[in-house]
Scaffold this active site. Structure first.
Site, PDB file in Angstrom:
ATOM      1  N   HIS A  13       0.824  -1.211   0.000  1.00  0.00           N
ATOM      2  CA  HIS A  13       0.000   0.000   0.000  1.00  0.00           C
ATOM      3  C   HIS A  13       0.860   1.265   0.000  1.00  0.00           C
ATOM      4  CE1 HIS A  13       0.979   0.765   4.205  1.00  0.00           C
ATOM      5  NE2 HIS A  13       0.834  -0.547   4.392  1.00  0.00           N
ATOM      6  N   GLU A  86      -2.727  -7.176   7.317  1.00  0.00           N
ATOM      7  CA  GLU A  86      -1.427  -6.977   7.967  1.00  0.00           C
ATOM      8  C   GLU A  86      -1.340  -7.760   9.272  1.00  0.00           C
ATOM      9  OE1 GLU A  86       1.598  -6.799   7.869  1.00  0.00           O
ATOM     10  OE2 GLU A  86       2.199  -4.714   7.670  1.00  0.00           O
TER      11      GLU A  86
END
Length: 187
Positions: A13, A86
């Protein structure tokens, strides 16, 4: 532990305020900052024309935003894979990554309430088996730095070193193992 031998693109990201400050995000669902949105917009043209067939994305906000921006250039279906979220860093979320992070990565320390690196490795292996099996590739995986460290370990590559924000990396199986290339290297 190993990955199906299917080529894929990986994109961490874009930058968040926590990345800029060197803080652990983990399970905190944080959005991109202005730099991160610009990084994602710059990655889009690099990924266009690479033969990508679909986008598989972590369900977290920062990855969804990155995938949406990149997809302005690709116009592909997007699927979300919970196994690519994550790492849960528990009590260390929102705190500086160092000095504890290297110890976690090597399995010598796990913060209270956190996943071990081995647990993350098993989760990522399962997720990648689901998303890569039966595909010819390449597809685009939009996920996180902790996830790419697990992927590098599964590819038998060094897991140390930061994964840059929104820099496309082509992961390709070769006879002697996996290679990670940048778009310029594939031209």
């Amino acid at each position: 532990m190993a990955l199906p031998r299917v080529p894929f693109w990986f994109l961490r990201h874009g930058e968040t305020d926590y990345n800029a400050a060197g803080l652990s995000q983990g399970a905190l669902d944080i959005s991109l900052n202005a730099t991160g949105r610009a990084q994602a917009a710059a990655a889009g043209p690099m990924l266009a024309g690479q033969g990508i067939t679909t986008i598989i994305c972590s369900p977290m906000q920062r990855t969804r935003e990155t995938a949406d921006i990149v997809n302005d250039f690709l116009n592909l279906p997007v699927s979300y894979e919970a196994g690519l979220r994550e790492v849960v860093f528990g009590g260390m979320e929102g705190k500086p990554l160092y000095p504890w992070f290297s110890e976690w990565l090597e399995g010598r320390y796990t913060p209270e309430g956190a996943e071990t690196f081995f647990e993350v490795l098993a989760r990522v292996e399962d997720a990648m088996e689901r998303v890569l099996s039966g595909r010819q590739g390449p597809l685009l995986i939009v996920a996180h730095g902790g996830i790419f460290r697990a992927l590098r370990d599964l590819m038998r590559l060094p897991k140390q070193g930061l994964t840059p924000n929104a820099v496309p990396m082509f992961c390709v199986p070769e006879d002697d193992g996996w290679q990670v290339r940048l778009p310029e290297q594939d031209a």
